[in-house]
Design a protein around this motif. Structure first.
Motif, short mmCIF file in Angstrom:
data_model
loop_
_atom_site.label_atom_id
_atom_site.label_comp_id
_atom_site.label_asym_id
_atom_site.label_seq_id
_atom_site.Cartn_x
_atom_site.Cartn_y
_atom_site.Cartn_z
N PHE A 195 1.16 -10.20 1.49
CA PHE A 195 2.16 -10.75 1.08
C PHE A 195 1.60 -12.19 1.14
O PHE A 195 1.49 -12.84 0.57
CB PHE A 195 1.94 -11.53 3.37
N ASP A 255 3.20 -17.66 5.19
CA ASP A 255 4.20 -17.67 7.02
C ASP A 255 3.83 -16.43 7.53
O ASP A 255 3.58 -16.84 8.70
CB ASP A 255 5.12 -18.16 6.01
N LEU A 256 3.82 -15.08 6.43
CA LEU A 256 4.03 -13.71 7.67
C LEU A 256 2.07 -13.24 7.61
O LEU A 256 2.23 -13.18 8.78
CB LEU A 256 4.20 -13.44 6.16
N ARG A 262 3.60 -15.28 0.72
CA ARG A 262 4.37 -15.49 1.78
C ARG A 262 3.38 -15.79 2.91
O ARG A 262 3.31 -14.59 4.36
CB ARG A 262 5.55 -14.38 2.53
#
Length: 435
Positions: free
Chosen positions: A326, A333-334, A331
């Motif tokens: 991630f 946010d994940l 990402r």
């Protein structure tokens, strides 16, 4: 930048050493994990003395010596001629200190091994020869724990037993962490303090990063630490590379497993399908990355449990390292979603570590630890024993004070009747409100 906090005891030691060096040479080794503030401490301890600061970068010996000779000249220490080797430079500094007392600070000392394999031998030779007539206050520090331990504590190394004192620099105490957060956020909640402890473990540089970013609430700290490009996302990898080089596969797997809650040697061996003893010994003694906890009242090594000795690395290996994909995909946010989903259960362990640390800094005791029995059906979060006053305090820790169950703690205490005989026993419930 954040103002200077704490470190009074360490500064006293350094100032006293500087005073002693006016009569006879002193050699201090400063140990501590990366980012714990060794350089700042070293510089502050040398204030008001004739001093030079030398940083050992990994470059060719001749280039490094030119840089260091220039640094000495800028500090008003003129070394005639051109120094080609570190050994010659060190000798010139020792001779200069014979004329007038001198503090020499050498940072990232372990890098000398890469610059010049014979450097430690020539330092030892010069030190042994000149220390009695020189007045040098030599202070060296390094952040690769395993190498620093080997250089000074392995009897086969030239600098074995040469240092006159060793100073271990630890992260901030809980009271200092509280003061820093209070200076940046007067109305902080205990949850904010818990998150600061969880992400930094009191390591000054991490604390400073968050405070300078204005991340002074728990939520803002997590957002800042888990934002794209954040140091927190890559620092664990940098630390591990410095310690293990490319050799670290088994070590990294082991640290990740321990961070995820696999804490018994037998379980580690089952999962990794290898004997764990030597790896654990090195992780504990050479790298200082894990520690073995034994239950109070027993010395049975088979009941030992392993834990990471560093809060930031516990967080890194629990959440960031297993979800590196991630981070690489941008990402975060994940990644934050995964952290948020698990945070409540992890925070319970973090609170336990904070409360145990606070107790060991502030209470009177002879031993502090946890208790669990062989079957694993009786566990007490914190046990504080004071064999001087014959008192034991058994502490249950819960994030939410409403979940504290003193009746259950009393029943656990009853199973320890033999161990507690002759002690005055106090039962105590502690929660986030007691931070």
């Amino acid at each position: 930048p954040m103002r200077f906090y704490g470190r009074e005891r360490e500064l006293d030691v350094l100032r006293e050493t500087a005073r002693l060096s006016v009569q006879t040479s002193q050699f201090t080794v400063i140990l501590g994990r990366r980012r714990v503030g060794k350089t700042t401490l070293m510089l502050k301890g040398a204030e008001g003395t004739r001093s030079v600061y030398l940083f050992i970068a990994r470059r060719s010996e001749r280039v490094l010596c030119e840089d260091l000779q220039r640094a000495a000249a800028e500090s008003g220490i003129d070394i005639p001629g051109r120094m080609e080797t570190f050994g010659d430079l060190f000798r010139a500094l020792m001779l200069s200190s014979a004329q007038e007392p001198l503090t020499v600070m050498i940072d990232e000392f372990q890098n000398l091994e890469h610059v010049s394999p014979g450097a430690f031998g020539s330092i030892q030779e010069t030190w042994d020869l000149l220390k009695d007539r020189a007045r040098m206050n030599l202070v060296v520090s390094g952040s690769v724990h395993s190498m620093m331990v080997r250089i000074f504590e392995d009897s086969r190394e030239p600098l074995f037993q040469r240092s006159t004192r060793k100073l271990e620099v630890a992260p901030f105490r809980t009271s200092e962490l509280k003061a820093i957060l209070g200076d940046h956020n007067r109305s902080f909640a205990n949850r904010d303090l818990l998150t600061l402890h969880m992400l930094t473990g009191g390591v000054p540089w991490y604390v400073e990063l968050l405070m300078d970013a204005g991340a002074v609430t728990g939520d803002a700290m997590l957002s800042s630490a888990l934002s794209p490009g954040s140091v927190f996302l890559r620092e664990g990898d940098d630390l591990m590379r410095a310690e293990f080089g490319r050799e670290g596969r088994v070590y990294l797997s082991m640290l990740q497993l321990i961070a995820s809650g696999v804490n018994r040697r037998a379980e580690l061996e089952d999962i990794l399908d290898t004997s764990a003893g030597e790896y654990l010994r090195r992780l504990e003694q050479e790298y200082g990355l894990v520690r073995r906890r034994l239950p109070m009242f027993t010395r049975d090594a088979r009941l030992g449990r392993w834990a990471l000795s560093d809060m930031y690395l516990s967080f890194y290996f629990r959440y960031i390292q297993p979800n590196q994909s991630f981070v690489e995909a941008g990402r975060t946010d994940l990644l934050r979603r995964i952290v948020d989903a698990d945070l409540e259960s992890y925070e319970g362990r973090v609170l336990e570590s904070y409360i145990m640390q606070r107790i060991s800094e502030e209470w009177e005791y002879t031993e502090v630890g946890g208790y669990w029995n062989r079957r694993g059906d009786v566990e007490i979060d914190v046990v504080v024993e004071d064999s001087v006053s014959r008192r034991v305090t058994l502490v249950e820790v819960k994030r939410n004070p409403a979940k504290l169950d003193m009746g259950r703690l009393r029943r656990k205490a009853e199973t320890l009747e033999d161990e507690l005989r002759g002690y005055e026993v106090e039962l105590k419930g502690m929660s986030m409100e007691d931070m």
